[in-house]
Design a protein around this motif. Sequence first.
Motif, PDB file in Angstrom:
ATOM      1  N   TYR A   1      18.147  42.754  23.436  1.00 35.61           N
ATOM      2  CA  TYR A   1      18.208  41.588  22.567  1.00 35.61           C
ATOM      3  C   TYR A   1      16.828  41.037  22.199  1.00 35.61           C
ATOM      4  N   LYS A   2      15.815  41.382  22.970  1.00 36.16           N
ATOM      5  CA  LYS A   2      14.463  41.083  22.502  1.00 36.16           C
ATOM      6  C   LYS A   2      14.155  41.876  21.242  1.00 36.16           C
ATOM      7  N   ARG A   3      14.578  43.137  21.237  1.00 31.24           N
ATOM      8  CA  ARG A   3      14.387  43.967  20.045  1.00 31.24           C
ATOM      9  C   ARG A   3      15.220  43.444  18.881  1.00 31.24           C
ATOM     10  N   ILE A   4      16.460  43.062  19.168  1.00 30.67           N
ATOM     11  CA  ILE A   4      17.349  42.579  18.106  1.00 30.67           C
ATOM     12  C   ILE A   4      16.802  41.301  17.486  1.00 30.67           C
ATOM     13  N   HIS A   5      16.260  40.421  18.293  1.00 29.74           N
ATOM     14  CA  HIS A   5      15.727  39.155  17.773  1.00 29.74           C
ATOM     15  C   HIS A   5      14.534  39.380  16.854  1.00 29.74           C
ATOM     16  N   ARG A   6      13.827  40.502  17.054  1.00 31.77           N
ATOM     17  CA  ARG A   6      12.699  40.820  16.184  1.00 31.77           C
ATOM     18  C   ARG A   6      13.127  41.579  14.926  1.00 31.77           C
ATOM     19  N   GLN A   7      14.379  42.015  14.927  1.00 33.24           N
ATOM     20  CA  GLN A   7      14.884  42.859  13.835  1.00 33.24           C
ATOM     21  C   GLN A   7      15.237  42.005  12.615  1.00 33.24           C
ATOM     22  N   LYS A   8      14.738  42.415  11.460  1.00 36.32           N
ATOM     23  CA  LYS A   8      15.138  41.755  10.222  1.00 36.32           C
ATOM     24  C   LYS A   8      16.588  42.108   9.896  1.00 36.32           C
ATOM     25  N   GLY A   9      17.284  41.178   9.271  1.00 33.48           N
ATOM     26  CA  GLY A   9      18.648  41.459   8.832  1.00 33.48           C
ATOM     27  C   GLY A   9      18.667  42.483   7.719  1.00 33.48           C
TER      28      GLY A   9
END
Length: 825
Positions: free
Chosen positions: A335-343
């Motif tokens: 989820y650290k990676r997901i939070h950095r991921q653009k939509g």
Amino acid sequence: MLRLRTTVARLRPLAASRATPSRSRPGGAAARTLKTSAEPFLNGASSNYVDEMYYAWLENPGNVHKVIFVLPLEFLQRKWSSEKRFGLEGCEALIPALKTLIDVSSQSGVESVVMGMSHRGRLNVLANVIRKELDQIFCQFDSKLEAADEGSGDVKYHLGMYHKRMNRVSDREVTMSLVANPSHLEAVDPVVQGKTKAEQFYCGDAEGKRVMSILIHGDAAFAGQGLVYETFHLSDLPSYTTHGTVHVVVNNQIGFTTDPRMARSSAYPTDVARVVNAPIFHVNADHPEAVMYVCKVAAEWRSTFHKDVVVDLVSYRRNGHNEMDEPMFTQPLMYKRIHRQKGVLQKFAEKLIGEGVVTLQEYEEEVARYDRICEEAYARSKDEKILHIKHWLDSPWPGFFTLEGQSKSMTCPPTGISEEELVHIGSIAASVPAEDFTIHGGLSRVLRGRANMVDQRVCDWALGEYMAFGSLLTEGTHVRLSGQDVERGTFSHRHHVLHDQNVDKRVCIPMNHVSPDQAPYTVCNSSLSEYGVLGFELGFAMASPNALVLWEAQFGDFHNTAQCVIDQFISCGQAKWVRQNGIVLLLPHGLEGMGPEHSSARPERFLQMCNDDPDVFPTLSADLAVQQLHDCNWIVVNCSSPANYFHVLRRQILLPFRKPLIVFTPKSLLRLPEAKSSFDDMLPDTHFKRLIPDGAADPAKVKRVVFCSGKIYYELIRERGNRGLQEEVAVVRVEQLSPFPFDLVKAETDRYAAADLVWCQEEHKNQGYYDYVKPRLRTTVGHARPVWYAGRDPAAAPSTGNKATHLAELQRLMDAAFSGKNVFA
């Protein structure tokens, strides 16, 4: 580089010679021939099709659409940030994926699409695919609105919808139905397939060219829930195939809090589809062009080959299991990676703007326009004062109800038929309406026995069922009987499909020869599945009220492997989704010394879920019987005569509304000489008897009234005769257990005002009907008279496996019923 991996053709990684800037196809057909020797099930056309489509995409991935806008319902997050909605963030590509599937299928001639999915993304699909009015969706978030419909309703992310609209790509009308589903994620799969099959059947779509199904799954459920496997195995069975389903897997790469390495043993969540050799496309859900192209291929595959196909949208889940859940507890690095991921919307918009396909201003204007639409709908939703669940109906029945959705009447005509019809249908049941057809010698005796019964104007259980089915078919009502071994019948009593003893696969179904203009009769042995097949038949019954759809368990004991369908759909479907259903469950039941797994259909479980109040004696009126049926959630009966079985099946269609019918059917009574009915009990002006009194008893002499239900009646009558107690003991049969016939039971208790009242059952005290009947009998007599119990003692198992113990228990309960050695109820 995107790789599409399928089980049809395992596309190799692009060689260096293929990875040119123009992505040109290597020259020569031989150079691009894929080896499929490892897949012997393939025909060349299927393999080449996937091959060609793959290389077409490689040559020009931008030829899918010049502009794609993925506009999710992020509006809900802004307005109701603390509400559960199970949003689609992380796999927004599902919306253009479904739209592409529907658009391409519509272009190929599909007129109706039946869809099923769990809760994640359902509101988004309802809004952007089905086109449910946004204000109706927003209303569901207003906790102050009162429901205008009967029943309990359901949470917003379980509701379904039915809508017919013009498809702008094909310029054709398309009917779309999203079937309501409980939280049991994959439970809706066979229901969708059954509804699809029914729609195909009713419109004469024998090849699945006009009606199709789309199932949307989650990765963890697709791999982990056995119903997926059961549903796949229905996909190519003659009486169950829907001629190809498109399966779309929203692959979040997580199941609630469980990592894939803990959730499945296979490499991919979609590997279960390999059991039917379905092609499986794995595609990056953050690449909308690739998603749409793959869905185009999947839709064309289904249209061309009429086989199942799977699209695996490899994505992520931006929030936790729901918007209130904290995923960092269990997947911190992910989820650290997901939070950095653009939509995906932002990433794709930046790509299109960078390529000059659209300008920033055009993009912002489009987003603002969509936001205005949502705001206007939100404002309209504030004007709503009442919540209408019926606006979310997934299977409407045009013409069956009034415009207000009510029953057109509250009466049921007599269910008997003429003597001529009985004789004619009986003669068909005793015949082989096919030339040069050789039947088994034992079956010849069965048919002669039927002919003799017709001559004697009586019928046994099998012939009574034949009369009910045949008469409904003659009246234009389709009858479908499904389940394990139903063609012959588990107990070799039905024989609705005759097999030529000399010609393989040559069969004759006499029921389809009752009348030249009759409705078709479908009788089909199912796979060895309860969960999947019962769900399928429930879906089939959803499509139309003008069909008698029956599912029979091999033994009633086995229905519990389909308990989810019974608990979540059948018992409460109308209460949750304002959706009536007339499905019939035939459950062989009876303690006959065959052990704990071949004795009980667990009637106590069905009766426990009945919604009638045991402490309220109903107001007596002329239409009480029909009113009770209208108000109940389902009907539970245990018929003791073929005539009553005949009537209850016909009543199921002649009622002005539909309710599920649970029938505890007999085993030993199928051939019991005493368990036959006269034609007189089936003639015009006759009807189903909710209670059968003891016509031979003299109330002045009767000292004890024994109420019972089902097979035990014949054992009680036999024992009463052996003891010479015909004048002292009356035996009354309660044929309809729920809704409870308060009025008729009261007539009997008043008739025998001075007699002891006994409830007798063959089941154990903590099972069977006792806990349901006891408080209702007490209410009937105003708690003024005791009600005694005669039956087996409480037990954990439904029955003993020892024959001697079984007989000893039976003798003890007979002693209790007749000698006064009772347990006070």
